[in-house]
Design a protein around this motif. Structure first.
Motif, PDB file in Angstrom:
ATOM      1  N   ALA A   1       0.834  -1.207   0.000  1.00  0.00           N
ATOM      2  CA  ALA A   1       0.000   0.000   0.000  1.00  0.00           C
ATOM      3  C   ALA A   1       0.868   1.256   0.000  1.00  0.00           C
ATOM      4  O   ALA A   1       0.595   2.213  -0.740  1.00  0.00           O
ATOM      5  CB  ALA A   1      -0.932  -0.014   1.206  1.00  0.00           C
ATOM      6  N   ASP A   2       1.930   1.263   0.816  1.00  0.00           N
ATOM      7  CA  ASP A   2       2.813   2.434   0.855  1.00  0.00           C
ATOM      8  C   ASP A   2       3.609   2.605  -0.432  1.00  0.00           C
ATOM      9  O   ASP A   2       3.910   3.724  -0.835  1.00  0.00           O
ATOM     10  CB  ASP A   2       3.778   2.337   2.040  1.00  0.00           C
ATOM     11  N   ALA A   3       3.970   1.489  -1.064  1.00  0.00           N
ATOM     12  CA  ALA A   3       4.760   1.557  -2.294  1.00  0.00           C
ATOM     13  C   ALA A   3       3.911   1.865  -3.519  1.00  0.00           C
ATOM     14  O   ALA A   3       4.440   2.256  -4.551  1.00  0.00           O
ATOM     15  CB  ALA A   3       5.511   0.247  -2.506  1.00  0.00           C
ATOM     16  N   GLY A   4       2.598   1.663  -3.425  1.00  0.00           N
ATOM     17  CA  GLY A   4       1.733   1.913  -4.570  1.00  0.00           C
ATOM     18  C   GLY A   4       1.484   0.675  -5.412  1.00  0.00           C
ATOM     19  O   GLY A   4       1.135   0.782  -6.587  1.00  0.00           O
ATOM     20  N   GLY A   5       1.695  -0.487  -4.844  1.00  0.00           N
ATOM     21  CA  GLY A   5       1.444  -1.733  -5.563  1.00  0.00           C
ATOM     22  C   GLY A   5       2.722  -2.490  -5.869  1.00  0.00           C
ATOM     23  O   GLY A   5       3.838  -1.991  -5.658  1.00  0.00           O
ATOM     24  N   THR A   6       2.534  -3.703  -6.374  1.00  0.00           N
ATOM     25  CA  THR A   6       3.671  -4.588  -6.646  1.00  0.00           C
ATOM     26  C   THR A   6       4.591  -4.021  -7.719  1.00  0.00           C
ATOM     27  O   THR A   6       5.815  -4.039  -7.576  1.00  0.00           O
ATOM     28  CB  THR A   6       3.168  -5.980  -7.070  1.00  0.00           C
ATOM     29  N   ALA A   7       4.008  -3.515  -8.797  1.00  0.00           N
ATOM     30  CA  ALA A   7       4.826  -2.991  -9.897  1.00  0.00           C
ATOM     31  C   ALA A   7       5.622  -1.766  -9.455  1.00  0.00           C
ATOM     32  O   ALA A   7       6.809  -1.632  -9.776  1.00  0.00           O
ATOM     33  CB  ALA A   7       3.939  -2.655 -11.093  1.00  0.00           C
ATOM     34  N   ALA A   8       4.971  -0.881  -8.707  1.00  0.00           N
ATOM     35  CA  ALA A   8       5.675   0.323  -8.235  1.00  0.00           C
ATOM     36  C   ALA A   8       6.793  -0.040  -7.253  1.00  0.00           C
ATOM     37  O   ALA A   8       7.873   0.571  -7.275  1.00  0.00           O
ATOM     38  CB  ALA A   8       4.690   1.277  -7.578  1.00  0.00           C
ATOM     39  N   LEU A   9       6.557  -1.043  -6.407  1.00  0.00           N
ATOM     40  CA  LEU A   9       7.592  -1.487  -5.478  1.00  0.00           C
ATOM     41  C   LEU A   9       8.784  -2.058  -6.238  1.00  0.00           C
ATOM     42  O   LEU A   9       9.935  -1.718  -5.956  1.00  0.00           O
ATOM     43  CB  LEU A   9       7.038  -2.531  -4.508  1.00  0.00           C
ATOM     44  N   ALA A  10       8.511  -2.927  -7.216  1.00  0.00           N
ATOM     45  CA  ALA A  10       9.599  -3.519  -8.003  1.00  0.00           C
ATOM     46  C   ALA A  10      10.391  -2.436  -8.737  1.00  0.00           C
ATOM     47  O   ALA A  10      11.623  -2.477  -8.773  1.00  0.00           O
ATOM     48  CB  ALA A  10       9.040  -4.536  -8.993  1.00  0.00           C
ATOM     49  N   ALA A  11       9.695  -1.458  -9.291  1.00  0.00           N
ATOM     50  CA  ALA A  11      10.375  -0.374 -10.008  1.00  0.00           C
ATOM     51  C   ALA A  11      11.219   0.473  -9.064  1.00  0.00           C
ATOM     52  O   ALA A  11      12.345   0.848  -9.391  1.00  0.00           O
ATOM     53  CB  ALA A  11       9.350   0.499 -10.725  1.00  0.00           C
ATOM     54  N   ALA A  12      10.692   0.760  -7.880  1.00  0.00           N
ATOM     55  CA  ALA A  12      11.436   1.574  -6.918  1.00  0.00           C
ATOM     56  C   ALA A  12      12.683   0.845  -6.426  1.00  0.00           C
ATOM     57  O   ALA A  12      13.752   1.445  -6.304  1.00  0.00           O
ATOM     58  CB  ALA A  12      10.542   1.940  -5.739  1.00  0.00           C
ATOM     59  N   LEU A  13      12.563  -0.438  -6.148  1.00  0.00           N
ATOM     60  CA  LEU A  13      13.720  -1.195  -5.677  1.00  0.00           C
ATOM     61  C   LEU A  13      14.745  -1.376  -6.793  1.00  0.00           C
ATOM     62  O   LEU A  13      15.944  -1.430  -6.537  1.00  0.00           O
ATOM     63  CB  LEU A  13      13.291  -2.551  -5.114  1.00  0.00           C
ATOM     64  N   TYR A  14      14.276  -1.444  -8.031  1.00  0.00           N
ATOM     65  CA  TYR A  14      15.189  -1.572  -9.162  1.00  0.00           C
ATOM     66  C   TYR A  14      16.014  -0.307  -9.355  1.00  0.00           C
ATOM     67  O   TYR A  14      17.174  -0.353  -9.738  1.00  0.00           O
ATOM     68  CB  TYR A  14      14.389  -1.885 -10.431  1.00  0.00           C
ATOM     69  N   ARG A  15      15.412   0.846  -9.060  1.00  0.00           N
ATOM     70  CA  ARG A  15      16.082   2.129  -9.294  1.00  0.00           C
ATOM     71  C   ARG A  15      16.929   2.599  -8.121  1.00  0.00           C
ATOM     72  O   ARG A  15      17.343   3.755  -8.093  1.00  0.00           O
ATOM     73  CB  ARG A  15      15.041   3.209  -9.603  1.00  0.00           C
TER      74      ARG A  15
END
Length: 152
Positions: free
Chosen positions: A133-147
């Motif tokens: 919920a804080d990350a904005g969903g699974t895709a947003a979390l994966a993108a944030a951790l990737y960057r």
């Protein structure tokens, strides 16, 4: 950039890799082998950054007071005679600040707003639903951790 900045950047980058892997494992749960493989890769990356810290530990930076040991305050007599010389003040390189901020943000995402890199053991991570919920969903979390800074 000073030699101690390189040490700080490598230390914070290693920690961010470990936290990113733990976050992915926490959200994925059991049964997702590709997530476990990604976490293992992040652990290997963290180990490589940690080894870089050890290599840069031999770098001596005489202009950076952060690398000097803490000394007792000078005596009143030395101050009165004007024989006290203050060390030059330097500020961390912006890349070191970015690496530190990334660690704090990933750690707080995983463990909560109270988490800080230098503190007690973090304990159990937050529930996966709160992290997503804080990350904005699974895709947003994966993108944030990737960057994360320092490569993935």
């Amino acid at each position: 950039m000073s030699g101690s900045d390189l040490q700080h950047i490598a230390r914070w980058t290693a920690m961010s890799r470990l936290l990113a892997g733990r976050t992915r494992l926490r959200v994925a749960g059991d049964g997702e082998d590709h997530v476990r493989a990604a976490a293992a890769t992040l652990r290997a990356s963290a180990k490589a950054w940690h080894e870089a810290v050890q290599a840069w530990h031999r770098v001596v930076d005489t202009t950076d007071p952060r690398a000097h040991p803490s000394l007792p305050p000078p005596s009143y007599e030395l101050v009165r005679l004007g024989k006290v010389v203050r060390l030059p003040q330097t500020f961390p390189h912006p890349a070191a600040e970015v690496a530190h901020t990334a660690v704090v943000r990933v750690g707080q995402l995983l463990y909560g707003a109270h988490w800080r890199p230098a503190g007690t053991a973090p304990g159990e991570g937050r529930p996966p639903s709160e992290i997503l919920a804080d990350a904005g969903g699974t895709a947003a979390l994966a993108a944030a951790l990737y960057r994360l800074p320092g490569g993935s």
